[in-house]
Design a protein around this motif. Sequence first.
Motif, PDB file in Angstrom:
ATOM      1  N   SER A  33       0.807  -1.240   0.000  1.00 41.71           N
ATOM      2  CA  SER A  33       0.000   0.000   0.000  1.00 41.71           C
ATOM      3  C   SER A  33       0.827   1.270   0.000  1.00 41.71           C
ATOM      4  N   LEU A  77       4.843  -4.095   3.734  1.00 36.11           N
ATOM      5  CA  LEU A  77       6.058  -4.648   4.331  1.00 36.11           C
ATOM      6  C   LEU A  77       6.746  -3.654   5.270  1.00 36.11           C
ATOM      7  N   ALA A 106       3.450  -6.812   7.029  1.00 30.77           N
ATOM      8  CA  ALA A 106       3.909  -8.187   6.813  1.00 30.77           C
ATOM      9  C   ALA A 106       4.293  -8.373   5.347  1.00 30.77           C
ATOM     10  N   THR A 114      -3.305   6.238  -6.867  1.00 26.13           N
ATOM     11  CA  THR A 114      -2.314   5.977  -5.813  1.00 26.13           C
ATOM     12  C   THR A 114      -1.266   7.103  -5.880  1.00 26.13           C
TER      13      THR A 114
END
Length: 219
Positions: A49, A72, A97, A196
């Motif tokens: 994201s 991450l 994660a 984005t």
Amino acid sequence: MRLRNKPWATKLVAEHPESVLDRPDPKRKIDWTKRFSDFSKPLEIEVGSGKGQFITTLAQQHPEKNFIALELQMTAAGMILRTKLAKGLTNLQILCADAANINCFFAPASTNVIYLNFSDPWSKARHEKRRLTYHTFLKKYQEVLQPSGQLEFKTDNAGLFAYSLKSMNNYGMNFDFVSVDLHHEQSEFAKTNVETEYEHKFAAQGNPIYAVHADFEVK
Ligand code: SAM
């Protein structure tokens, strides 16, 4: 995109365990019913994201759905959290994660949509396995998605787009929507497109934005 470590982000994440799952053990099941007020809503996940512009906008626009930002980097997770808190987005959870474990974090067929936005291209052939559209990742998305669930991918990188179409085709996926210039076409998807951070930057430089929506349904 490697973000410089920001101590405030680590601190904010540590203060909000109700909103962020920080590097959970992939061997332990996550009880998402306890993390959303109504887990019966459709679930959508964005993999990678970044700072969270896309997923926080979607969560704000769609209170009737639940969203996960899977990211991450801790600093990025902290930035997403900051926006989540500022906007009061109770339908968004942050999972800090590795997407390589996505099938450990979510139950089979639990998800309606997985978004991959401007994923790292990993252009060198020896890094192919790290691409988020490599077949091992597709297999994990298939497990987590409902049979009619969608994988939605956007990028400005022509090489990664061509690779991803081949990879999805070889895997037997169906293409429901393909665009080689999302920002200059009239489709319904283009009209409702949520940008984005990377998309905004690259489109402003005049780069075409490539997009594909695909599913795993056997037809
Ligand atoms: N999606 C955002 C956008 O379009 O503006 C960010 C794009 S940035 C190039 C890629 C993001 O994916 C980075 O924030 C990176 O940390 C994250 N990422 C890369 N590999 C990942 C993985 N295996 N699991 C989770 N996140 C990952």
